[in-house]
Design a protein around this motif. Structure first.
Motif, PDB file in Angstrom:
ATOM      1  N   LYS A   2       8.007  -7.044  -3.595  1.00 12.22           N
ATOM      2  CA  LYS A   2       6.960  -6.344  -2.847  1.00 12.22           C
ATOM      3  C   LYS A   2       5.702  -7.210  -2.750  1.00 12.22           C
ATOM      4  O   LYS A   2       5.048  -7.258  -1.720  1.00 12.22           O
TER       5      LYS A   2
ATOM      6  N   GLN B  41       6.221  -9.868  -0.168  1.00 11.82           N
ATOM      7  CA  GLN B  41       6.209  -9.280   1.168  1.00 11.82           C
ATOM      8  C   GLN B  41       4.782  -9.016   1.645  1.00 11.82           C
ATOM      9  O   GLN B  41       4.476  -9.179   2.819  1.00 11.82           O
ATOM     10  N   ARG B  42       3.883  -8.632   0.722  1.00  8.90           N
ATOM     11  CA  ARG B  42       2.482  -8.368   1.097  1.00  8.90           C
ATOM     12  C   ARG B  42       1.765  -9.650   1.520  1.00  8.90           C
ATOM     13  O   ARG B  42       0.861  -9.614   2.331  1.00  8.90           O
TER      14      ARG B  42
END
Length: 110
Positions: free
Chosen positions: A41, A44-45
């Motif tokens: 995550k 991905q950010r």
């Protein structure tokens, strides 16, 4: 419309075999297909949306499938949809195509 949906998903990188299997159960426009990245995550950010997605990062296409007997839902890889078994093995026991009781798995919801 089915041709447009099929063309769209083929263009996104979904295998034709996987689309055939989904279509054998329900029309393609009823399936909610989503891409799931294998990246963390946090990673991905840090990357904008145009750097992610099919063909740009490792991942897989998934969809939700609903048991036609009890309504229980599960998340499946597209290639495994036609090997669906109910998440509620104890009470329901639905297993497609082995013990399908003449029923086909249904598109689920996220």
């Amino acid at each position: 419309m089915a041709t447009d949906v099929r063309a769209y998903w083929l263009g996104e990188g979904v295998d034709a075999i996987d689309l055939d299997e989904l279509e054998s159960l329900a029309p393609l426009d009823q399936w909610d297909i989503q891409w799931q990245s294998y990246r963390s995550k946090e990673d991905q950010r840090r990357h904008p949306p145009e750097e992610s997605g099919p063909g740009k990062e490792p991942g897989e296409f998934l969809t939700r499938v609903r048991c036609p007997k009890c309504g229980c839902e599960g998340t499946y890889h597209l290639s495994a949809v036609t090997d669906f078994h109910c998440e509620d093995d104890q009470d329901c026991g639905y297993d497609y195509p082995e013990y399908d009781e003449g029923l086909k798995p249904l598109p689920g919801n996220w």
